[in-house]
Design an enzyme around this catalytic site. Structure first.
Site, PDB file in Angstrom:
ATOM      1  CB  CYS A 388      32.927  21.908  61.978  1.00 50.82           C
ATOM      2  SG  CYS A 388      31.651  23.015  61.402  1.00 50.82           S
ATOM      3  CG  HIS A 514      34.252  20.806  57.393  1.00 49.33           C
ATOM      4  ND1 HIS A 514      34.039  19.694  58.172  1.00 49.33           N
ATOM      5  CD2 HIS A 514      33.217  21.638  57.633  1.00 49.33           C
ATOM      6  CE1 HIS A 514      32.912  19.835  58.846  1.00 49.33           C
ATOM      7  NE2 HIS A 514      32.397  21.013  58.540  1.00 49.33           N
ATOM      8  CD  GLU A 516      36.787  17.600  57.060  1.00 50.97           C
ATOM      9  OE1 GLU A 516      37.510  18.488  57.563  1.00 50.97           O
ATOM     10  OE2 GLU A 516      35.570  17.472  57.356  1.00 50.97           O
TER      11      GLU A 516
HETATM   12  N1  GLN Z   1      26.312  21.824  64.225  1.00 55.12           N
HETATM   13  C1  GLN Z   1      27.306  22.852  64.156  1.00 55.12           C
HETATM   14  C2  GLN Z   1      26.802  24.083  63.430  1.00 55.12           C
HETATM   15  O1  GLN Z   1      25.849  24.020  62.720  1.00 55.12           O
HETATM   16  C3  GLN Z   1      28.568  22.328  63.510  1.00 55.12           C
HETATM   17  C4  GLN Z   1      28.378  21.872  62.106  1.00 55.12           C
HETATM   18  C5  GLN Z   1      29.498  20.998  61.624  1.00 55.12           C
HETATM   19  O2  GLN Z   1      30.255  20.458  62.421  1.00 55.12           O
HETATM   20  N2  GLN Z   1      29.607  20.830  60.330  1.00 55.12           N
HETATM   21  O3  GLN Z   1      27.357  25.130  63.551  1.00 55.12           O
END
Ligand code: GLN
Length: 555
Positions: A388, A514, A516
């Site tokens: 992410c 994600h 995980e």
């Molecule tokens: N802050 C980033 C976004 O909003 C990544 C979010 C995250 O890593 N869950 O796109």
């Protein structure tokens, strides 16, 4: 009565004395044991706090926000439930006081209560009871529902929940409901003894409100001997065979085995009048043995903003345990603060690790340190997995260093940018309510042939969970790809970039989702599994002093 008409059984798990005794793991372990006996089991968590869901709560106070396929932002215990049960849960499985009150207040405003005074008993308790039974008919028949009640007995905000489960017992009867209480039996060194008084007090509090626990799980640093067991049984009005020792263990995955050795699953089945075969725990036992006796060790750095608060990265930690099992290795996680890297340089922290993971996150603090860490592993051919925000940082790093776009950044952090390589999608820009713009839940992703991701997953389409606002900016896609940062995963309509890779690197993968959240103890996530494998390869190469080569992707 036919099988399908049989009443679904409810187990309620409460906690006493102090928080953080591992109620989530205990509930998940009971779930695993019953599932291994051929029963259809589900788990849910009812949290007494007033937030409607944990999505707005600081993960550094409350632990990670666990996202489900349907986009629900839930408590991290739902992660344990999914991992132990190997099942996908939904929004219905995590209820908070906030959500209960929201429903009731909306109903009241609509006039649905026809002028009645709206009260905690019966309106709030009835709403809780309705929600407690909502998962009875999930995807087919559910034999047992385990409900964990968040918080500790005695908390003011938890009282309506306890009252609701007390009433449930009356409605369901003894053979269809069970109260399990997790409590603490501390060891007092100066007396050289385990002390039962806190447990006695906690059970007394439960009994004052009409709940008599059927089974006590006693968390203690030493096994309970018969005299302690009998004493607890006597004072708490519980047969001593139902006083179970929940000893501190090395791996959370040992907990179900420990309970089984004390006959807990038999006891539960007997009390609930369930006839079923003994559990088949062979695969689980093998997995636990592997976590406890790995053949090798490999060091992987995790570089984030607040690295001391490991609950914020719970699923990542577990994913490394699972990936370790499949690689017959223990993954030593080295926590590195991105701000330390910024201050003292990446070299100092990363020169003896065999992999780097940058997790997700929000906010600018620490981002420059993450970018520096990524540059270090990219240039030194050390395996990298960016998740992410970690993937977004990898794109920024590549744009700045390889394409020379010094002003490359994410629109999350700066508005005026020449190269906003991470940005909002056009359709998102008009959404004013920030809470509503997040991409949440499972989305399909198509994988490119001959990519490391495709090789890891062994299939061309996957579904992964998201929680972010910003996206890879397609305006710069062509130039980044030409410069060597390849898009290897995208949404079926090709509008969203989901994975980037550097083919000319041993293992460099950044994912917008994600992974995980979907790793399981008996089925490590393919990307974590392959990342750890690449890290072990890197270690081997270092040990024999060979330069690290890019592995040819065969597909
Ligand atoms: N802050 C980033 C976004 O909003 C990544 C979010 C995250 O890593 N869950 O796109």
């Amino acid at each position: 009565m036919t099988d399908s008409e049989k009443q679904c059984k409810h187990i309620f798990v409460t906690g006493g004395v102090v928080s953080a005794l591992g109620k989530g793991i205990a509930s998940a372990s009971i779930g695993l044991l019953l599932k291994s006996r051929g029963l259809s089991v589900t788990l849910q968590k009812f949290d007494p706090y007033l937030n409607v869901d944990p999505g707005t709560m600081n993960p550094f106070q409350h632990g990670e926000v666990f996202v489900l396929d349907d986009g629900a932002e839930t408590d991290l215990d739902l992660g344990h439930y999914e991992r132990f049960l190997d099942e996908h849960l939904s929004q219905k499985h995590n209820v908070t006081s906030g959500r209960v009150y929201e429903t009731i207040i909306q109903r009241e405003r609509r006039g649905d209560y026809l002028g009645a005074t709206v009260q905690v008993i019966p309106h709030v308790t009835n709403e809780i009871k309705t929600r407690l039974r909502r998962v009875e008919s999930g995807n087919g028949k559910v034999d047992v529902i385990i409900t964990e009640i968040g918080g500790t007995v005695g908390d003011i905000e938890g009282q309506p929940f306890l009252e609701a489960i007390r009433q449930m017992r009356l409605e369901l009867g003894e053979s269809n409901s069970l109260f399990i209480h997790l409590t603490l039996v501390p060891y007092i060194a100066s007396a050289g003894e385990l002390k039962t008084k806190p447990t006695q007090h906690s059970v007394r509090q439960l009994r004052e409100i009409g709940i008599q626990p059927d089974i006590l799980l006693c968390r203690s640093p030493e096994p309970l001997d018969d005299s302690v067991r009998n004493k607890i049984g006597l004072f708490c009005n519980t047969p001593s065979e139902a006083v179970i020792s929940a000893l501190d263990v090395k791996s959370i995955y040992e907990v179900p085995l420990q309970f089984h050795r004390q006959d807990l699953d038999n006891l539960i089945c007997r009390k609930l009048q369930i006839t079923c075969p003994p559990p088949d725990l062979a695969a689980w036992e093998k997995m636990v043995a592997k976590t406890l006796h790995p053949s090798r060790e490999v060091k992987i750095a995790i570089c984030g903003k607040y690295v001391n608060l490991h609950d914020a990265y719970k699923s990542i930690i577990e994913s490394f345990v699972h990936a370790g099992v499949e690689n017959d290795a223990h993954v030593e996680m080295v926590w590195v603060s991105s701000e330390d890297i910024r201050r003292e340089g990446a070299d100092k922290f990363l020169n003896d690790v065999d992999g780097l993971l940058i997790p997700g996150g929000f906010g600018e603090r620490g981002v420059e340190g993450k970018i520096e860490a990524i540059r270090f592993v990219r240039e030194h051919h050390i395996p990298f997995l960016g998740i992410c925000l970690g993937m977004q940082c990898a794109v920024i790093e590549y744009a700045r260093d390889v394409l020379g776009w010094e002003n490359a950044h994410s629109h999350e952090f700066h508005r005026e940018l020449e190269y906003p390589v991470i940005s909002l999608m056009a359709e998102q820009k008009s959404v004013i309510d920030m809470g509503g713009t997040m991409r949440l839940g499972a989305y399909p992703c198509l994988l490119s042939e001959r990519s490391k991701s495709r090789q890891a997953y062994g299939m061309s389409q996957v579904s992964e969970r998201h929680r972010h606002r910003f996206e890879f900016n397609n305006e710069f896609r062509e130039q980044l790809e030409t410069a060597g940062l390849k898009v290897t995963g995208e949404s079926p309509d090709k509008k969203l970039v989901e994975i980037v890779e550097i083919p000319d690197h041993p293992w460099f993968v950044g994912v917008q989702f994600h992974p995980e959240l979907k790793s399981r103890p008996l089925k490590a996530h393919p990307l974590f599994r392959e990342f750890v494998r690449a890290a072990l390869q890197n270690l081997d190469n270092r040990l024999v002093g060979n330069p690290v080569e890019n592995e040819e992707v065969k597909q």
